[in-house]
Design an enzyme around this catalytic site. Structure first.
Site, PDB file in Angstrom:
ATOM      1  N   LYS A  62      44.853  41.643  59.898  1.00  0.00           N
ATOM      2  CA  LYS A  62      43.666  42.322  59.146  1.00  0.00           C
ATOM      3  C   LYS A  62      42.469  41.696  59.644  1.00  0.00           C
ATOM      4  O   LYS A  62      41.447  42.510  60.099  1.00  0.00           O
ATOM      5  CB  LYS A  62      43.951  42.314  57.597  1.00  0.00           C
ATOM      6  N   ARG A  75      52.610  32.773  49.422  1.00  0.00           N
ATOM      7  CA  ARG A  75      51.624  34.003  49.321  1.00  0.00           C
ATOM      8  C   ARG A  75      52.356  35.258  49.495  1.00  0.00           C
ATOM      9  O   ARG A  75      51.996  36.268  49.387  1.00  0.00           O
ATOM     10  CB  ARG A  75      50.632  33.668  50.927  1.00  0.00           C
TER      11      ARG A  75
END
Ligand code: AMP
Length: 218
Positions: free
Chosen positions: A13, A171
């Protein structure tokens, strides 16, 4: 143009956000980068966020919503922005809808990146960053090691504290339990553009541009 980049950590991203930001001349707002800056400057926010980030957790919603509300109210983003790393929870997604309503933003798109978990782990654990200019490099692709000088500013490259394998697994767990489900919040309104994040940087970048053009965004 207003774009939200959505997907697991390490999916690319940040890299794609930088390219889109240059291509469309609109700012890249990364909540992770904003937090890392606060940590580096030792602000009260940074001190609160550091332990949470190092453990792979999520900084509380009210703090994150306040940060994003302030950023989006700035004249610098009046022409558009690329939001990377927010929303990550349903309360954040709902708050963002209210902020968009207040700002009259209706025509945004969500770019959803997909890559499987083992690839994410491989990519993140070989990631090196420059703490000065935020440059991101990859041990395998760029042939660099921790401690080597940043190719653009010379600062020694380092692994992010939250890029160690145990933390990456945490995560990812949090991504699947808490963040991934909020894509449904957007799919029903037809704003989601799906991208396969497994390709090379150039291939993914071209695919995004083609898909944006197809959706009338370019
Ligand atoms: P990132 O660089 O986007 O992977 O973010 C790094 C870390 O910052 C995350 O693992 C979280 O601890 C924290 N963070 C970034 N964005 C958010 C958010 N929207 N909500 C909660 N925590 C966040």
């Amino acid at each position: 143009m207003q774009l939200l980049l959505f997907g697991p950590p390490g999916v690319g991203k940040g890299t794609q956000a930088k390219l889109l930001s240059e291509a469309f001349n609109i700012p890249h707002i990364s909540t992770g980068d904003l937090l890392r800056k606060a940590v580096a400057s030792g602000t009260p926010l940074g001190r609160q966020a550091k332990a949470i980030m190092d453990a792979g957790g999520l900084v509380p919603d009210d703090i994150m919503i306040g940060i994003v509300r302030d950023m989006l109210a700035s004249p610098a983003v009046a022409r558009g922005f690329i939001l990377d790393g927010f929303p990550r929870t349903l309360p954040q997604a709902k708050a963002l809808s209210r902020i968009f309503e207040e700002l009259g933003i209706r025509d945004f798109k969500v770019i959803e990146f997909a890559v499987d978990d083992e690839e994410v782990i491989r990519r993140i654990t070989s990631r090196l960053v420059c703490t000065k200019d935020n440059g991101v490099y990859n041990r395998d692709v760029d042939g660099l090691a921790a401690g080597d000088p940043c190719p653009s500013c010379g600062t020694p490259l380092a692994q992010r504290d939250d890029d160690r394998e145990e933390t990456v697994r945490e995560r990812l767990k949090l991504y699947h339990s808490t963040t991934a489900p909020i894509i449904h919040f957007y799919t029903s309104s037809g704003v989601v553009i799906k991208v396969d994040g497994a390709g090379s940087i150039d291939v993914v970048s071209r695919e995004i541009k083609v898909l944006l053009r197809g959706s009338g965004k370019q």
